[in-house]
Enzyme design. Structure first.
Site, short mmCIF file in Angstrom:
data_model
loop_
_atom_site.label_atom_id
_atom_site.label_comp_id
_atom_site.label_asym_id
_atom_site.label_seq_id
_atom_site.Cartn_x
_atom_site.Cartn_y
_atom_site.Cartn_z
N HIS A 156 0.81 -1.22 0.00
CA HIS A 156 0.00 0.00 0.00
C HIS A 156 0.85 1.27 0.00
CE1 HIS A 156 -4.04 -1.79 0.57
NE2 HIS A 156 -3.32 -2.81 0.99
N ASP A 365 3.61 9.36 -1.07
CA ASP A 365 2.42 8.58 -0.69
C ASP A 365 2.21 7.47 -1.71
OD1 ASP A 365 0.13 8.00 0.81
OD2 ASP A 365 -0.44 10.11 0.93
P1 ADQ Z 1 -2.99 6.08 4.54
O1 ADQ Z 1 -1.58 6.52 4.70
O2 ADQ Z 1 -3.75 5.90 5.79
O3 ADQ Z 1 -3.10 4.76 3.66
P2 ADQ Z 1 -4.91 7.41 2.65
O4 ADQ Z 1 -4.76 6.71 1.36
O5 ADQ Z 1 -5.15 8.87 2.49
O6 ADQ Z 1 -3.67 7.24 3.61
O7 ADQ Z 1 -6.15 6.76 3.39
C1 ADQ Z 1 -6.65 7.29 4.56
C2 ADQ Z 1 -8.09 6.85 4.76
O8 ADQ Z 1 -8.46 7.19 6.08
C3 ADQ Z 1 -9.05 7.56 3.82
O9 ADQ Z 1 -10.04 6.66 3.39
C4 ADQ Z 1 -9.62 8.69 4.69
O10 ADQ Z 1 -10.95 9.01 4.38
C5 ADQ Z 1 -9.54 8.10 6.07
N1 ADQ Z 1 -9.29 9.19 7.02
C6 ADQ Z 1 -8.19 9.98 7.08
N2 ADQ Z 1 -8.32 10.90 8.06
C7 ADQ Z 1 -9.52 10.70 8.62
C8 ADQ Z 1 -10.24 11.33 9.68
N3 ADQ Z 1 -9.75 12.36 10.35
N4 ADQ Z 1 -11.43 10.82 9.99
C9 ADQ Z 1 -11.94 9.78 9.31
N5 ADQ Z 1 -11.31 9.14 8.31
C10 ADQ Z 1 -10.13 9.60 7.97
C11 ADQ Z 1 -2.15 3.82 3.10
C12 ADQ Z 1 -1.09 4.44 2.17
C13 ADQ Z 1 -1.75 5.25 1.08
C14 ADQ Z 1 -2.75 4.37 0.32
C15 ADQ Z 1 -3.69 3.64 1.27
C16 ADQ Z 1 -4.53 2.60 0.54
O11 ADQ Z 1 -0.19 5.25 2.94
O12 ADQ Z 1 -0.79 5.77 0.18
O13 ADQ Z 1 -3.52 5.18 -0.54
O14 ADQ Z 1 -2.96 2.95 2.28
O15 ADQ Z 1 -3.74 1.75 -0.21
#
Ligand code: ADQ
Length: 463
Positions: A156, A365
């Site tokens: 991921h 990311d």
């Molecule tokens: P993350 O580093 O956690 O994921 P991201 O892809 O942005 O980053 O996913 C975060 C998820 O958490 C999103 O669905 C978002 O809606 C939710 N989220 C974030 N902040 C929140 C909040 N304050 N309240 C509620 N929900 C919140 C890792 C990798 C990424 C990759 C994903 C999926 O680091 O690059 O995109 O896995 O593969």
């Protein structure tokens, strides 16, 4: 696909109240619902004694199988090797990179433990899908225990180039572990190319075949790109359904017609939060017309609180937010609203829809689902503009965003200004183009393509 799907991740997200949390959980759950199977992983609890065998919880055709971990082992495996070694390394952030052998050995032991607790649950025609950097050695451990079923791995986070990876003293070991899988998946071509570069090094000696498959010793594996998507319609529906909820109303009233710029991230140094705050300050400096007229809403719940660097970044952000507010605030306007907490998913979508600018500026990311969710949640008739880092995997798909380099403070400020000034016609055009990309490659496409690739290892047609 004839057998069950066995998904394995560090942590199992058992849905509560009917709503799964983030992207990974949504994708894995939907796949399990379709094929039936097991979600295996850590239950979030630690113990001072021996971890128990997997505890099973059945829900329809899904079984949640969870284990606990010894507290010391957890600290070394999770906080230590996974998040102080692999996380910064895989995000090209060597300044945060730490290594010690004790943590690596715990990482291997916990992976061996996962294998021991999982093997008794397996059946002959299962296929296994392992998730993320915490579990790279799991296939090798399972193979050692005699598991011959197809095993896939999805990363991921980004995969680093060889010159970065080789800072890790045990990089060769991890590369060999990756060769125990049948399918290895990445978010972008960039990650795939880095992986190919690493395993083609003479000391690993894998060969990239003409059809792209990889020959490593007596195994052949498929390494490919599977960019994760989102549930596009669900995000849009939740945004509309929650638009009338009280907190959203209160936000709207408090803005008094000002335009909102919004960021949502886990509080993590890879997300470029200090850089973002500095760029916002630069925006207020260089484009003074925005003073009193824009608000930055930054939502960033703390994560990995067991690691000191994470406490430090939190302090740094509080300092910068305080500095910006101290410098620019007026009696009736505060430029930064900084919230250290999580939000219910539906509420989050409605908040995205209120924001004129979605600001996604990671310094690295894998994908970044917030960028995709922000686009999906917009009103197509009056959409906001995504300002997106070129160093996020999402930039490979969302080419119609305003693309910026997060290290270029002036460039990010300019990007935000471009977004704020963009005409309705251009906003609509860019939004429609991005929505089309998101719809074509949604979360269902992601999981179907991966499971399809794994099923075909056995010569079965995909689902
Ligand atoms: P993350 O580093 O956690 O994921 P991201 O892809 O942005 O980053 O996913 C975060 C998820 O958490 C999103 O669905 C978002 O809606 C939710 N989220 C974030 N902040 C929140 C909040 N304050 N309240 C509620 N929900 C919140 C890792 C990798 C990424 C990759 C994903 C999926 O680091 O690059 O995109 O896995 O593969």
């Amino acid at each position: 696909m004839s057998g069950r799907l066995i998904a394995v991740s560090n942590r199992v997200a058992i849905p509560r109240g009917g709503q799964a949390a983030g992207g990974l959980a949504v994708g894995v759950l939907a796949a399990l619902q379709e094929y039936g199977g097991i979600w295996f992983g850590w239950d979030g609890k630690t113990t001072d004694s021996e971890p128990h065998d997997a505890r099973l919880q059945h829900d329809g055709n899904i079984t949640y199988a969870t284990i606990n971990l010894n507290a010391g082992e957890f600290d070394a495996y999770y906080n230590g090797f996974s998040n102080e070694t692999l996380w910064p390394l895989f995000h090209f952030l060597l300044g945060f990179f730490r290594y010690n052998r004790h943590n690596f050995e715990a990482y291997l032991r916990v992976n061996a433990l996962f294998a021991r607790k999982l093997v008794p649950l397996l059946e002959a025609d299962d296929i296994l899908w392992i998730h993320d950097y915490h579990l790279i050695p799991l296939a090798a451990e399972l193979r050692r225990a005699g598991v011959t079923q197809p095993i896939g791995f999805f990363l991921h986070v980004p995969f680093p180039s060889f010159d970065v990876l080789r800072a890790l003293p045990v990089h060769e070991h991890l590369l060999r572990c990756l060769c125990s899988y049948d399918v290895v998946g990445f978010h972008t071509q960039r990650d795939l190319r880095s992986f190919q570069e690493c395993i083609a090094q003479p000391q690993i000696g894998a060969q990239i075949l003409s059809d792209g498959r990889v020959r490593a010793g007596d195994r052949t594996l498929r390494a490919d790109v599977f960019p994760i998507g989102i549930e596009v319609d669900t995000c849009a529906r939740l945004a509309v359904e929650n638009a009338g909820k009280k907190p959203v109303e209160r936000l709207r009233q408090s803005l008094l017609g000002r335009r909102m710029i919004m960021g949502v991230d886990r509080l993590d140094y890879s997300k470029g939060l200090p850089e973002r705050f500095n760029a916002y300050e630069r925006l207020l400096e260089h484009y003074p017309g925005n003073r009193g007229d824009v608000v930055l809403l930054q939502i960033a719940p703390p994560t990995r609180t067991g690691i000191r660097t994470y406490a430090e970044i939190r302090e740094e952000l509080e300092r910068i937010a305080g500095h910006i507010n101290g410098r620019f605030a007026e009696i009736d306007w505060v430029p930064v609203r900084y919230l250290n907490r999580g939000f219910d998913r539906g509420m989050l979508m409605a908040l995205y829809r209120e924001a004129r600018v979605g600001l996604v500026t990671p310094v690295r990311d894998g994908m970044n689902l917030v960028a995709k969710e922000y686009v999906a949640a917009q009103d197509p008739d009056d959409p906001g503009v995504l300002v997106l880092s070129t160093l996020a995997g999402a930039a490979y798909e969302l080419e119609q965003a305003v693309l910026i380099n997060p290290y270029d403070t002036d460039g990010v400020a300019e990007g935000i200004q471009t977004a704020l000034e963009m005409s309705l016609g251009e906003r609509r055009e860019r939004h429609a183009a991005m929505l089309e990309v998101l719809t074509r490659n949604d979360i269902q496409t992601w999981r179907t393509r991966f499971v399809d690739a794994l099923s075909s290892v056995r010569g079965e047609p995909g689902p």
